[in-house]
Design a protein around this motif. Structure first.
Motif, PDB file in Angstrom:
ATOM      1  N   ALA A 133       0.852  -1.192   0.000  1.00  0.00           N
ATOM      2  CA  ALA A 133       0.000   0.000   0.000  1.00  0.00           C
ATOM      3  C   ALA A 133       0.887   1.240   0.000  1.00  0.00           C
ATOM      4  N   PRO A 134       0.690   2.151  -0.969  1.00  0.00           N
ATOM      5  CA  PRO A 134       1.528   3.352  -1.045  1.00  0.00           C
ATOM      6  C   PRO A 134       1.028   4.449  -0.105  1.00  0.00           C
ATOM      7  N   VAL A 135       1.954   5.209   0.418  1.00  0.00           N
ATOM      8  CA  VAL A 135       1.621   6.227   1.402  1.00  0.00           C
ATOM      9  C   VAL A 135       1.636   7.636   0.812  1.00  0.00           C
ATOM     10  N   ASN A 136       2.626   7.905  -0.037  1.00  0.00           N
ATOM     11  CA  ASN A 136       2.849   9.288  -0.452  1.00  0.00           C
ATOM     12  C   ASN A 136       3.751   9.358  -1.680  1.00  0.00           C
ATOM     13  N   VAL A 137       3.963  10.560  -2.148  1.00  0.00           N
ATOM     14  CA  VAL A 137       4.961  10.817  -3.188  1.00  0.00           C
ATOM     15  C   VAL A 137       5.900  11.897  -2.665  1.00  0.00           C
ATOM     16  N   HIS A 138       7.180  11.575  -2.636  1.00  0.00           N
ATOM     17  CA  HIS A 138       8.204  12.560  -2.304  1.00  0.00           C
ATOM     18  C   HIS A 138       8.902  13.010  -3.580  1.00  0.00           C
ATOM     19  N   ARG A 139       9.112  14.305  -3.707  1.00  0.00           N
ATOM     20  CA  ARG A 139      10.020  14.793  -4.737  1.00  0.00           C
ATOM     21  C   ARG A 139      11.415  14.807  -4.127  1.00  0.00           C
ATOM     22  N   VAL A 140      12.357  14.172  -4.801  1.00  0.00           N
ATOM     23  CA  VAL A 140      13.712  14.066  -4.262  1.00  0.00           C
ATOM     24  C   VAL A 140      14.583  15.246  -4.699  1.00  0.00           C
ATOM     25  N   THR A 290      17.156  21.367 -12.804  1.00  0.00           N
ATOM     26  CA  THR A 290      16.186  20.255 -12.817  1.00  0.00           C
ATOM     27  C   THR A 290      14.729  20.721 -12.732  1.00  0.00           C
ATOM     28  N   THR A 291      14.479  21.974 -13.051  1.00  0.00           N
ATOM     29  CA  THR A 291      13.133  22.542 -12.876  1.00  0.00           C
ATOM     30  C   THR A 291      12.042  21.772 -13.609  1.00  0.00           C
ATOM     31  N   THR A 292      12.348  21.263 -14.792  1.00  0.00           N
ATOM     32  CA  THR A 292      11.320  20.584 -15.595  1.00  0.00           C
ATOM     33  C   THR A 292      11.333  19.062 -15.432  1.00  0.00           C
ATOM     34  N   SER A 293      12.054  18.577 -14.419  1.00  0.00           N
ATOM     35  CA  SER A 293      12.102  17.138 -14.148  1.00  0.00           C
ATOM     36  C   SER A 293      11.698  16.864 -12.705  1.00  0.00           C
ATOM     37  N   TYR A 294      11.407  15.605 -12.411  1.00  0.00           N
ATOM     38  CA  TYR A 294      10.908  15.239 -11.084  1.00  0.00           C
ATOM     39  C   TYR A 294      11.403  13.836 -10.750  1.00  0.00           C
ATOM     40  N   THR A 295      12.284  13.727  -9.760  1.00  0.00           N
ATOM     41  CA  THR A 295      12.681  12.400  -9.276  1.00  0.00           C
ATOM     42  C   THR A 295      11.794  12.054  -8.084  1.00  0.00           C
ATOM     43  N   PHE A 296      11.165  10.885  -8.142  1.00  0.00           N
ATOM     44  CA  PHE A 296      10.188  10.543  -7.108  1.00  0.00           C
ATOM     45  C   PHE A 296      10.620   9.371  -6.236  1.00  0.00           C
ATOM     46  N   ASN A 297      10.092   9.409  -5.032  1.00  0.00           N
ATOM     47  CA  ASN A 297      10.272   8.353  -4.050  1.00  0.00           C
ATOM     48  C   ASN A 297       8.903   8.113  -3.432  1.00  0.00           C
ATOM     49  N   VAL A 298       8.375   6.911  -3.565  1.00  0.00           N
ATOM     50  CA  VAL A 298       7.064   6.575  -3.007  1.00  0.00           C
ATOM     51  C   VAL A 298       7.254   5.654  -1.804  1.00  0.00           C
ATOM     52  N   ASP A 299       6.919   6.144  -0.629  1.00  0.00           N
ATOM     53  CA  ASP A 299       6.949   5.292   0.560  1.00  0.00           C
ATOM     54  C   ASP A 299       5.761   4.333   0.507  1.00  0.00           C
ATOM     55  N   SER A 300       5.970   3.116   0.952  1.00  0.00           N
ATOM     56  CA  SER A 300       4.890   2.130   0.926  1.00  0.00           C
ATOM     57  C   SER A 300       5.118   1.075   2.005  1.00  0.00           C
ATOM     58  N   PHE A 301       4.088   0.277   2.232  1.00  0.00           N
ATOM     59  CA  PHE A 301       4.176  -0.817   3.199  1.00  0.00           C
ATOM     60  C   PHE A 301       3.847  -2.135   2.510  1.00  0.00           C
ATOM     61  N   ILE A 302       4.776  -3.089   2.613  1.00  0.00           N
ATOM     62  CA  ILE A 302       4.458  -4.444   2.175  1.00  0.00           C
ATOM     63  C   ILE A 302       3.730  -5.138   3.316  1.00  0.00           C
ATOM     64  N   LEU A 303       2.856  -6.083   2.955  1.00  0.00           N
ATOM     65  CA  LEU A 303       1.982  -6.728   3.930  1.00  0.00           C
ATOM     66  C   LEU A 303       2.241  -8.239   3.918  1.00  0.00           C
ATOM     67  N   LEU A 370      10.840  10.672 -13.054  1.00  0.00           N
ATOM     68  CA  LEU A 370      11.904   9.675 -12.985  1.00  0.00           C
ATOM     69  C   LEU A 370      12.014   9.060 -11.590  1.00  0.00           C
ATOM     70  N   PRO A 371      12.253   7.754 -11.512  1.00  0.00           N
ATOM     71  CA  PRO A 371      12.407   7.121 -10.200  1.00  0.00           C
ATOM     72  C   PRO A 371      13.754   7.483  -9.576  1.00  0.00           C
ATOM     73  N   SER A 372      13.755   7.732  -8.273  1.00  0.00           N
ATOM     74  CA  SER A 372      14.995   8.046  -7.570  1.00  0.00           C
ATOM     75  C   SER A 372      15.813   6.781  -7.337  1.00  0.00           C
ATOM     76  N   GLY A 376      15.849   3.919  -3.680  1.00  0.00           N
ATOM     77  CA  GLY A 376      15.377   2.561  -3.909  1.00  0.00           C
ATOM     78  C   GLY A 376      14.217   2.394  -4.851  1.00  0.00           C
ATOM     79  N   MET A 377      14.028   3.331  -5.783  1.00  0.00           N
ATOM     80  CA  MET A 377      12.868   3.269  -6.672  1.00  0.00           C
ATOM     81  C   MET A 377      13.187   2.767  -8.079  1.00  0.00           C
ATOM     82  N   ALA A 378      14.465   2.604  -8.409  1.00  0.00           N
ATOM     83  CA  ALA A 378      14.807   2.425  -9.828  1.00  0.00           C
ATOM     84  C   ALA A 378      15.478   1.109 -10.186  1.00  0.00           C
TER      85      ALA A 378
END
Length: 416
Positions: A133-140, A290-303, A370-372, A376-378
């Protein structure tokens, strides 16, 4: 890649069913700093409101490496928690061991496929079924600025290019301030490095060099220029940087002792926890170039798989709570990130979060979302770890030449 034996996997499931009490969830996470702890307390409150018992299993360490070591030990010994904070390709690796629960019934009932961007939903699934289950989106690729320090140094605006950045850093240095607050841990080094690569080379180069691990891109002049820029940033950090936790680096900006920090938007949670106001006490801007780019990190929980029906119900309620509008709003307001769930009103969020939400949507359309790698996203964890070590060795040892660093990164990219 570490592998569980089939026997250990069976033991994990049996032990989980034996130890998980009725209506109890044990949650492993590494949210221990001020803004993070405040955020996770909200989830605990929601679960207790549903009549469940919350067992907090916090393991300090911002990058989560320590937490993963503890988690592996727990699962191998046959005593996994109900849920654990994990992300990116590591979700698939855990799922491939056969120890994760299939959450599709809940996901379909609550229409997760409609609520989540496809790029996020795909990361949460294994063989088409939700296991996290994903919690959020972080911009790195954020850069933070201390209004107090910048004003003292005569820096009028947040720099948009690396040339502007170094000019501002010189002014901060001349004013007797630390230009760049940094913590010398390999994930922090790489957080800075990937923003430099993105800023110097652009979205396609970032994708080719750090995500696809293309040998030609890694050995290119653009990578050499990235490393030169990265090393130059090091010269603006202070002698206390090695081993410093990220939130202590953020505290240097809060106290007006340092000018800039290159860090994801969880840093904003620290500013907010200290009652600092965005746009007044601190500034947010995309890292230079990097204004026009976005590296993301999605926190989540494995169950994890559980056999006890009461434990399963509590676990299902946990996943449902994580995706609920109530938690998504309050959690992300505290954490500094933005909701992963689509369609939530952003009127309570600050301008940094609103800008992040807009850029997340825009870059998804333009192909520069783009995944960070740092978070640990890429790429596979073993490869990621090897590349991080190569980059940190270059950061920490001035005797390692740019040419040597390129060779080490290229070799690390082949680690399986």
């Amino acid at each position: 890649m570490w592998k569980l034996t089939k026997l250990a996997a069976v033991a994990a499931v049996l032990a989980a069913s034996a130890t998980a009490g009725a209506g109890e969830v044990e949650v492993l996470h590494y949210w221990t700093s001020g803004g993070e702890a405040k955020s996770v307390a909200e989830l605990k409150k929601i679960m207790q409101g549903k009549g469940h018992t919350w067992r907090d299993f916090a393991v300090a360490g911002g990058g989560g490496d320590s937490a993963m070591t503890v988690l592996k030990s727990r699962v191998i010994s046959g005593n996994p928690p109900s849920a654990a904070q994990t992300k990116g390709p590591a979700i698939q690796e855990w799922a491939s061991e056969g120890v994760l629960a299939n959450m599709d019934a809940l996901a379909k009932a609550e229409k997760w496929d409609e609520l989540l961007p496809k790029v996020v939903a795909d990361i949460m699934k294994y063989k088409g079924a939700y296991v996290a289950a994903p919690v959020n989106v972080h911009r790195v690729n954020w850069m933070w600025g201390s209004s107090e320090a910048l004003k003292k140094a005569g820096v009028a605006a947040m720099p948009k290019t690396w040339d502007e950045f170094f000019a501002a850093a010189d002014k901060l240095k001349a004013a007797g301030l630390v230009p760049v607050a940094h913590g010398g841990q390999n994930w922090q080094d790489f957080t800075t490095f990937e923003s430099v690569v993105l800023g110097v080379g652009g979205a396609k180069f970032y994708q080719d060099a750090l995500v696809k691990l293309d040998d030609k891109a890694i050995n290119s002049d653009t990578m050499k220029k990235s490393l030169e820029t990265f090393r130059r940033i090091k010269s603006y950090t202070d002698s206390g940087a090695p081993g410093r936790d990220w939130n202590l680096a953020t505290a240097m900006l809060i106290q007006g002792k340092a000018g800039f920090q290159l860090m994801g938007d969880w840093a904003k949670g620290e500013f907010l926890a200290a009652n600092k106001v965005p746009g007044k006490d601190f500034m947010c801007a995309a890292a230079p170039g990097t204004t026009t780019s976005y590296t993301f990190n999605v926190d989540s929980f494995i169950l994890f798989k559980l056999k006890d029906s009461a434990a399963q119900k509590a676990q299902s309620d946990l996943a449902s709570s994580i995706m609920s509008p109530e938690f998504q709003e309050v959690f992300n307001l505290n954490k500094g990130s933005i909701p992963v769930r689509a369609g939530l009103k952003m009127d309570k969020f600050d301008d940094c979060a609103k800008a992040s939400t807009k850029d997340f949507v825009d870059t998804a359309k333009s192909g520069s979302l783009l995944p960070s790698v740092a978070h640990g996203m890429a790429i596979a964890p073993a490869t990621e770890g090897a590349i991080k070590d190569a980059v940190s060795q270059f950061w920490n040892d001035d005797k390692v030449s740019v040419a040597d660093a390129v060779k080490k990164i290229a070799a690390a990219a082949k680690t399986k």
